[in-house]
Design an enzyme around this catalytic site. Structure first.
Site, mmCIF file in Angstrom:
data_model
loop_
_atom_site.group_PDB
_atom_site.id
_atom_site.type_symbol
_atom_site.label_atom_id
_atom_site.label_comp_id
_atom_site.label_asym_id
_atom_site.label_seq_id
_atom_site.Cartn_x
_atom_site.Cartn_y
_atom_site.Cartn_z
ATOM 1 N N LYS A 97 28.466 43.539 33.325
ATOM 2 C CA LYS A 97 29.527 44.009 32.412
ATOM 3 C C LYS A 97 28.933 44.765 31.217
ATOM 4 O O LYS A 97 27.729 44.682 30.952
ATOM 5 C CB LYS A 97 30.350 42.797 31.962
ATOM 6 C CG LYS A 97 31.073 42.115 33.138
ATOM 7 C CD LYS A 97 32.037 41.043 32.632
ATOM 8 C CE LYS A 97 32.710 40.340 33.799
ATOM 9 N NZ LYS A 97 33.667 39.313 33.356
ATOM 10 N N TYR A 135 40.826 43.946 38.665
ATOM 11 C CA TYR A 135 41.194 42.568 38.294
ATOM 12 C C TYR A 135 42.656 42.256 38.613
ATOM 13 O O TYR A 135 43.252 41.387 37.963
ATOM 14 C CB TYR A 135 40.939 42.353 36.803
ATOM 15 C CG TYR A 135 39.511 41.945 36.463
ATOM 16 C CD1 TYR A 135 38.844 40.949 37.184
ATOM 17 C CD2 TYR A 135 38.839 42.536 35.400
ATOM 18 C CE1 TYR A 135 37.551 40.567 36.865
ATOM 19 C CE2 TYR A 135 37.534 42.153 35.066
ATOM 20 C CZ TYR A 135 36.909 41.163 35.804
ATOM 21 O OH TYR A 135 35.637 40.777 35.493
ATOM 22 N N PHE A 143 45.015 36.538 29.385
ATOM 23 C CA PHE A 143 43.807 37.254 28.933
ATOM 24 C C PHE A 143 43.598 38.597 29.637
ATOM 25 O O PHE A 143 42.620 39.288 29.399
ATOM 26 C CB PHE A 143 42.564 36.365 29.113
ATOM 27 C CG PHE A 143 42.378 35.840 30.519
ATOM 28 C CD1 PHE A 143 41.829 36.632 31.513
ATOM 29 C CD2 PHE A 143 42.762 34.541 30.844
ATOM 30 C CE1 PHE A 143 41.662 36.155 32.806
ATOM 31 C CE2 PHE A 143 42.598 34.052 32.145
ATOM 32 C CZ PHE A 143 42.047 34.868 33.120
ATOM 33 N N ARG A 171 26.949 33.205 42.033
ATOM 34 C CA ARG A 171 27.827 32.533 41.057
ATOM 35 C C ARG A 171 27.085 31.390 40.359
ATOM 36 O O ARG A 171 27.280 31.152 39.169
ATOM 37 C CB ARG A 171 29.114 32.040 41.738
ATOM 38 C CG ARG A 171 30.082 33.198 41.989
ATOM 39 C CD ARG A 171 31.345 32.766 42.675
ATOM 40 N NE ARG A 171 32.225 31.954 41.832
ATOM 41 C CZ ARG A 171 33.146 32.452 41.026
ATOM 42 N NH1 ARG A 171 33.300 33.751 40.907
ATOM 43 N NH2 ARG A 171 33.928 31.648 40.313
ATOM 44 N N THR A 177 31.982 30.252 33.683
ATOM 45 C CA THR A 177 32.628 31.494 33.221
ATOM 46 C C THR A 177 32.503 31.700 31.711
ATOM 47 O O THR A 177 32.177 32.791 31.247
ATOM 48 C CB THR A 177 34.129 31.467 33.607
ATOM 49 O OG1 THR A 177 34.205 31.239 35.016
ATOM 50 C CG2 THR A 177 34.817 32.758 33.271
ATOM 51 N N ARG A 191 24.575 33.566 32.185
ATOM 52 C CA ARG A 191 25.547 33.538 31.079
ATOM 53 C C ARG A 191 25.056 32.654 29.949
ATOM 54 O O ARG A 191 25.271 32.957 28.768
ATOM 55 C CB ARG A 191 26.904 33.048 31.593
ATOM 56 C CG ARG A 191 27.653 34.139 32.362
ATOM 57 C CD ARG A 191 28.864 33.576 33.060
ATOM 58 N NE ARG A 191 29.691 34.585 33.683
ATOM 59 C CZ ARG A 191 30.479 34.353 34.737
ATOM 60 N NH1 ARG A 191 30.523 33.149 35.276
ATOM 61 N NH2 ARG A 191 31.203 35.321 35.246
ATOM 62 N N ASN A 201 30.933 37.948 29.151
ATOM 63 C CA ASN A 201 30.205 36.886 29.858
ATOM 64 C C ASN A 201 29.240 37.455 30.904
ATOM 65 O O ASN A 201 29.063 36.896 31.978
ATOM 66 C CB ASN A 201 31.179 35.863 30.468
ATOM 67 C CG ASN A 201 32.057 36.478 31.531
ATOM 68 O OD1 ASN A 201 32.067 37.696 31.703
ATOM 69 N ND2 ASN A 201 32.776 35.655 32.264
ATOM 70 N N HIS A 204 30.181 39.479 36.682
ATOM 71 C CA HIS A 204 31.236 38.960 37.540
ATOM 72 C C HIS A 204 30.612 38.728 38.912
ATOM 73 O O HIS A 204 29.714 39.462 39.315
ATOM 74 C CB HIS A 204 32.360 39.992 37.641
ATOM 75 C CG HIS A 204 33.317 39.721 38.762
ATOM 76 N ND1 HIS A 204 34.364 38.839 38.635
ATOM 77 C CD2 HIS A 204 33.354 40.191 40.031
ATOM 78 C CE1 HIS A 204 35.007 38.784 39.786
ATOM 79 N NE2 HIS A 204 34.426 39.595 40.649
ATOM 80 N N GLU A 215 36.017 43.664 46.934
ATOM 81 C CA GLU A 215 35.388 44.182 45.713
ATOM 82 C C GLU A 215 34.245 45.152 46.024
ATOM 83 O O GLU A 215 34.025 46.112 45.286
ATOM 84 C CB GLU A 215 34.911 43.010 44.853
ATOM 85 C CG GLU A 215 36.087 42.192 44.333
ATOM 86 C CD GLU A 215 35.690 40.918 43.598
ATOM 87 O OE1 GLU A 215 36.590 40.193 43.166
ATOM 88 O OE2 GLU A 215 34.467 40.649 43.476
#
Ligand code: CMP
Length: 374
Positions: A97, A135, A143, A171, A177, A191, A201, A204, A215
């Site tokens: 990100k 998303y 959010f 992950r 998260t 993170r 964060n 993804h 994705e």
């Protein structure tokens, strides 16, 4: 019984413009390969040792080079190979990100030390609409607008990761998260180390195989489509290629970190698999001038490379000095902290290509980010 892995492989024969199909056999016991011509039903290459082929690169969809031919592995050749090599291999999307895009090297180092392979990579800037599409499943959440606003606030780097249980491995590497929860519960996670809060964060990760397929298709469409554009600015720029040997040695993260730490701005980044004809064309100016030309072509077309646009005034000259002399041996004597001194092996496997003449910077950047990514 000796292990033998079998793949169906395609090779685009440039002079004939024909797609030739082979059965490729790999024998791990002595690192040998054998090829069988499917159409003509005859042995094409007798069993021969070929240590440059790394067994970890034998997976569907990958391109491997066998005696200068770039082969596309399109299917397993038998059930044994599918069971043995394919069962736990997964692909997932890792999205870096905007908060940490300048630290993408750190993230790539962690990915490479957890045995995941980066098989595609592209820096892109999403519009608000593209981020909202990405998303879409969070559309009704409170959010959502913050999340979309943040994701479209600057460049991101999309990665396709491949490996055993890639979805859950990535992950786990990311951690919880919310970054403050990650700092408490998984302080070593990405993170936990680099994140700010629940929105900023770091990254993804797809949460299932189905989400990964959707994705990945968004960023790297399989047929025809182009996906979000690269971020090349095509001005005040020079070109850097992290060569295939360095990519396969897992040095991409370290090299990107060195480049950023030296103050260079990476304004575009993308992974390419360059075929032999394109490598010859890209290096055309060196033909007959540099004795290493043939080995440079072979190296550039031997596997995926990572191409960067480096942006800044006089970027070509200062970046070239930062890379060091083309021969790493000489670099180690004259400029021991240069990229080639640190990461190069020999004159062709010298970790990075950089534009030699400032007036060629734009042309080289255009070759990759406009022509090959056209
Ligand atoms: P990511 O893994 O990209 O998937 C969806 C994102 O929504 C998630 O990271 C977070 O950034 C964001 N998110 C999830 N829950 C919340 C929340 N309660 N508040 C703010 N953002 C959230």
């Amino acid at each position: 019984m000796e292990d033998r892995f079998s793949f169906l492989a395609e090779w685009l024969d440039p002079p004939a413009a024909l797609l030739r199909r082979y059965q490729l056999f790999y024998y791990p016991k002595d690192s040998s390969v054998e090829m069988f011509d499917v159409k003509n039903q005859r042995v094409f290459l007798r069993r021969t040792r070929y240590e440059q082929l790394q067994p970890e690169n034998l997976f569907l969809g990958n391109r491997v080079t066998v005696f200068s031919r770039q082969l596309h592995l399109v299917d397993y050749g038998d059930q044994y190979t599918a069971n043995k090599l394919g069962s736990r291999k997964e692909r997932t999307l890792a999205l870096i990100k905007p908060d940490v895009v300048t630290q993408v090297g750190d993230v790539l180092e962690r990915i490479s030390s957890s045995n995941l392979l980066v098989t595609k990579a592209k820096m892109t800037t999403l519009s608000w609409t593209q981020a909202a599409d990405f998303y879409v499943e969070h559309q009704s959440k409170p959010f959502f607008s913050n999340l979309v606003q943040f994701l479209s606030s600057g460049p991101v780097v999309a990665l396709e990761l491949m490996g055993d249980e890639a979805v859950s491995t990535w992950r786990r590497l990311l951690g919880p998260t919310d970054s403050s929860a990650a700092r408490k519960e998984a302080p070593q996670s990405v993170r936990g180390q680099l994140g700010t809060d629940g929105v900023k964060n770091v990254g993804h990760g797809s949460d299932s195989l189905a989400a990964a397929a959707r994705e990945l298709e968004f960023f790297f469409p399989s047929a025809g489509g182009h996906g979000p554009s690269n971020t090349a600015v095509f001005s005040d720029c020079t070109c850097c290629i992290i060569k295939p040997h360095a990519v396969s040695e897992g040095l991409t993260g370290k090299i990107l970190n060195s480049i950023s730490a030296a103050g260079f701005q990476i304004s575009a980044l993308q992974m390419f698999s360059v075929d032999r004809a394109n490598a010859e064309e890209f290096y055309e100016v060196y033909k007959g001038v540099v004795p290493e030309y043939p080995t440079m072509v072979t190296e550039l077309s031997s596997g995926p490379c990572m191409v960067l646009e480096i942006h800044g005034t006089d970027a070509a000259q200062s970046f070239r000095e930062f890379c060091g002399p083309a021969d790493p041996e000489i670099s180690r004597h004259l400029r021991p902290t240069s990229l080639r001194a640190l990461y190069g092996r020999d004159a062709a496997k010298n970790a990075v290509h950089c534009t030699d003449l400032p007036e060629d910077g734009l042309l080289e950047v255009q070759y990759f980010f406009r022509i090959l990514d056209g």
